[in-house]
Design a protein around this motif. Sequence first.
Motif, mmCIF file in Angstrom:
data_model
loop_
_atom_site.group_PDB
_atom_site.id
_atom_site.type_symbol
_atom_site.label_atom_id
_atom_site.label_comp_id
_atom_site.label_asym_id
_atom_site.label_seq_id
_atom_site.Cartn_x
_atom_site.Cartn_y
_atom_site.Cartn_z
ATOM 1 N N GLU A 38 -43.914 -5.953 16.287
ATOM 2 C CA GLU A 38 -44.958 -5.185 17.124
ATOM 3 C C GLU A 38 -45.630 -4.269 16.137
ATOM 4 O O GLU A 38 -47.092 -4.216 16.083
ATOM 5 N N GLU A 39 -45.078 -3.529 15.410
ATOM 6 C CA GLU A 39 -45.665 -2.488 14.318
ATOM 7 C C GLU A 39 -46.473 -3.250 13.242
ATOM 8 O O GLU A 39 -47.638 -2.733 12.921
ATOM 9 N N GLY A 40 -45.868 -4.308 12.991
ATOM 10 C CA GLY A 40 -46.868 -5.340 11.795
ATOM 11 C C GLY A 40 -48.088 -5.657 12.393
ATOM 12 O O GLY A 40 -49.110 -5.881 11.871
ATOM 13 N N SER A 41 -47.801 -6.068 13.584
ATOM 14 C CA SER A 41 -49.242 -6.751 14.385
ATOM 15 C C SER A 41 -50.359 -5.772 14.144
ATOM 16 O O SER A 41 -51.453 -5.865 14.082
ATOM 17 N N ARG A 42 -49.869 -4.557 15.026
ATOM 18 C CA ARG A 42 -50.873 -3.180 14.932
ATOM 19 C C ARG A 42 -51.482 -2.990 13.542
ATOM 20 O O ARG A 42 -52.583 -2.757 13.416
ATOM 21 N N TYR A 43 -50.523 -2.891 12.420
ATOM 22 C CA TYR A 43 -50.816 -2.676 11.205
ATOM 23 C C TYR A 43 -51.803 -3.833 10.724
ATOM 24 O O TYR A 43 -52.827 -3.273 9.801
ATOM 25 N N GLY A 91 -40.717 -9.699 10.117
ATOM 26 C CA GLY A 91 -39.540 -10.326 10.413
ATOM 27 C C GLY A 91 -39.502 -11.607 9.744
ATOM 28 O O GLY A 91 -40.187 -12.438 9.508
ATOM 29 N N ARG A 92 -38.193 -11.749 9.066
ATOM 30 C CA ARG A 92 -37.843 -12.659 7.907
ATOM 31 C C ARG A 92 -37.060 -13.665 8.420
ATOM 32 O O ARG A 92 -35.798 -13.220 8.810
ATOM 33 N N THR A 93 -37.231 -14.820 8.409
ATOM 34 C CA THR A 93 -36.127 -15.876 8.506
ATOM 35 C C THR A 93 -36.225 -16.895 7.361
ATOM 36 O O THR A 93 -36.867 -16.706 6.579
ATOM 37 N N THR A 94 -35.175 -18.043 7.377
ATOM 38 C CA THR A 94 -35.176 -18.761 6.190
ATOM 39 C C THR A 94 -36.375 -19.658 6.140
ATOM 40 O O THR A 94 -36.611 -20.514 5.236
ATOM 41 N N ARG A 95 -37.024 -19.715 7.291
ATOM 42 C CA ARG A 95 -38.431 -20.774 7.351
ATOM 43 C C ARG A 95 -39.559 -20.118 7.403
ATOM 44 O O ARG A 95 -40.661 -20.813 7.189
ATOM 45 N N ARG A 96 -39.639 -18.803 7.972
ATOM 46 C CA ARG A 96 -40.845 -18.271 8.141
ATOM 47 C C ARG A 96 -40.933 -16.851 8.176
ATOM 48 O O ARG A 96 -39.807 -16.224 8.592
ATOM 49 N N VAL A 97 -41.920 -16.239 8.189
ATOM 50 C CA VAL A 97 -42.139 -14.553 8.108
ATOM 51 C C VAL A 97 -43.109 -14.380 9.347
ATOM 52 O O VAL A 97 -44.252 -14.951 9.373
ATOM 53 N N THR A 156 -51.523 -7.886 -0.169
ATOM 54 C CA THR A 156 -50.388 -8.739 -0.232
ATOM 55 C C THR A 156 -49.656 -8.881 1.298
ATOM 56 O O THR A 156 -49.510 -9.974 1.483
ATOM 57 N N PHE A 157 -49.378 -7.665 1.955
ATOM 58 C CA PHE A 157 -49.311 -7.678 3.411
ATOM 59 C C PHE A 157 -50.024 -8.817 4.321
ATOM 60 O O PHE A 157 -49.437 -9.621 4.819
ATOM 61 N N VAL A 158 -51.519 -8.567 4.119
ATOM 62 C CA VAL A 158 -52.193 -9.374 5.034
ATOM 63 C C VAL A 158 -52.063 -10.678 4.370
ATOM 64 O O VAL A 158 -52.191 -11.760 5.436
ATOM 65 N N ARG A 159 -52.031 -11.038 3.272
ATOM 66 C CA ARG A 159 -51.756 -12.528 3.081
ATOM 67 C C ARG A 159 -50.702 -13.042 3.500
ATOM 68 O O ARG A 159 -50.669 -14.173 3.907
ATOM 69 N N VAL A 160 -49.437 -12.376 3.411
ATOM 70 C CA VAL A 160 -48.339 -12.654 3.919
ATOM 71 C C VAL A 160 -48.327 -13.098 5.598
ATOM 72 O O VAL A 160 -48.116 -13.952 6.186
ATOM 73 N N ALA A 161 -48.847 -12.016 6.055
ATOM 74 C CA ALA A 161 -49.277 -12.153 7.504
ATOM 75 C C ALA A 161 -49.859 -13.459 7.986
ATOM 76 O O ALA A 161 -49.660 -14.025 9.109
ATOM 77 N N GLU A 162 -50.947 -13.772 7.164
ATOM 78 C CA GLU A 162 -52.060 -14.849 7.405
ATOM 79 C C GLU A 162 -51.292 -16.178 7.172
ATOM 80 O O GLU A 162 -51.383 -17.257 7.862
ATOM 81 N N ARG A 163 -50.444 -16.173 5.895
ATOM 82 C CA ARG A 163 -49.860 -17.477 5.539
ATOM 83 C C ARG A 163 -48.447 -17.698 6.340
ATOM 84 O O ARG A 163 -48.031 -18.868 6.321
ATOM 85 N N GLY A 164 -47.843 -16.579 6.698
ATOM 86 C CA GLY A 164 -46.552 -16.859 7.046
ATOM 87 C C GLY A 164 -45.460 -17.302 6.117
ATOM 88 O O GLY A 164 -44.572 -17.857 6.550
ATOM 89 N N LEU A 223 -43.824 -16.262 2.176
ATOM 90 C CA LEU A 223 -43.535 -15.431 0.667
ATOM 91 C C LEU A 223 -43.876 -16.270 -0.117
ATOM 92 O O LEU A 223 -44.759 -15.969 -1.193
ATOM 93 N N SER A 224 -43.176 -17.542 -0.204
ATOM 94 C CA SER A 224 -43.577 -18.310 -1.436
ATOM 95 C C SER A 224 -44.930 -18.943 -1.564
ATOM 96 O O SER A 224 -45.502 -18.877 -2.614
ATOM 97 N N ALA A 225 -45.605 -19.261 -0.508
ATOM 98 C CA ALA A 225 -47.093 -19.511 -0.411
ATOM 99 C C ALA A 225 -47.946 -18.526 -1.021
ATOM 100 O O ALA A 225 -48.875 -18.793 -1.716
ATOM 101 N N VAL A 226 -47.778 -17.224 -0.902
ATOM 102 C CA VAL A 226 -48.405 -16.133 -1.144
ATOM 103 C C VAL A 226 -48.150 -15.776 -2.813
ATOM 104 O O VAL A 226 -49.204 -15.706 -3.542
ATOM 105 N N ALA A 227 -46.806 -16.161 -3.169
ATOM 106 C CA ALA A 227 -46.685 -15.984 -4.421
ATOM 107 C C ALA A 227 -47.505 -17.111 -5.315
ATOM 108 O O ALA A 227 -47.968 -16.572 -6.649
ATOM 109 N N ARG A 228 -47.428 -18.204 -4.737
ATOM 110 C CA ARG A 228 -48.247 -19.432 -5.476
ATOM 111 C C ARG A 228 -49.571 -18.928 -5.450
ATOM 112 O O ARG A 228 -50.378 -19.153 -6.471
#
Length: 304
Positions: A64-69, A54-60, A13-21, A23-28
């Motif tokens: 820095e830790e997330g990039s390494r992970y 990092g979450r904003t109203t428009r994009r995820v 799930t994390f990888v999908r969100v990182a690639e899609r940017g 949350l709603s797109a991954v949920a779909r």
Amino acid sequence: MDKSAVTIERIRTFVRVAERGSLSAVARDLNVGQSTVTRQLQELEAAIGAPLLGRTTRRVTLTEEGSRYYARAIQILRLLEQANDEALGSSGASAGTIRITCTASFGVMHVSRLIFAFQDRYPDIGVDFGLTDQRIDLVREGVDLALRLAPLTDSSLKLRPLGQSQRLIVAAPDYLAAHGRPMVPQDLAGHQGIRMLNVAGSDMLALEGPDGETYRVPFGGRLRIDHGLAAREALIAGRGIAASHRWLVDDLVAAGHLEVILPDYRLQPVPLNLLIVPERAAIARVRLLIDFLAEQIRTVPGIE
């Protein structure tokens, strides 16, 4: 760290969100509620003890830790898939999905039919076929293979040469009737060139003559295009002369819609390579497509 909470499902799930940017797109994509995606991410971050996104109203976006992970997570998921594939043996070779990307016009005109033929031979293999003229990060985008028409220097990926794409100088009969036919390379400087925006050095042509000498001539014009199919239409419309891949115009030349100019002079061919993400090279279905493309690509006009 509560290692029991770091599950494959949450990593995926994390990888999908990182690639899609999103949350709603991954949920779909997963056909679940967005709250489920959010909860899985929160549980993974809590287990690791570091913010990954990092979450904003428009994009995820990745921290820095997330990039390494993310870089490690991709490797883990691919190794897991490879282990599953090897455990299944030959019964699992012809199942699953392959992600491949290709130059847009080349993919539309020729590679698509090869993909269709591949799936006819292996009906249980899915193919995600991306068409783009942009250079993308294959690992970051989760792509297995890429067909590239250009010299390559990326040493982090496996490279399988597939051939050379021959090029021609062509124009429509109407254009030549109106503006004259170039008889020697220097004549090209006085004509309207149809040039590619995304090809470096398209304002200069280098032609090898029958005497072995190389002639370099300026190649200008009012029209520059960033897509091969649009350049093809411009040629048919008589907008100018172009240095074109043979596979892009071979049918038009055969039908008389375009004519070859300076046939005794040779343009440098362009290398056609298959880029392979190293961790994916051992997956059986990926190997099947690699071998299939290497076997069939010479059926494309101008690939030698």
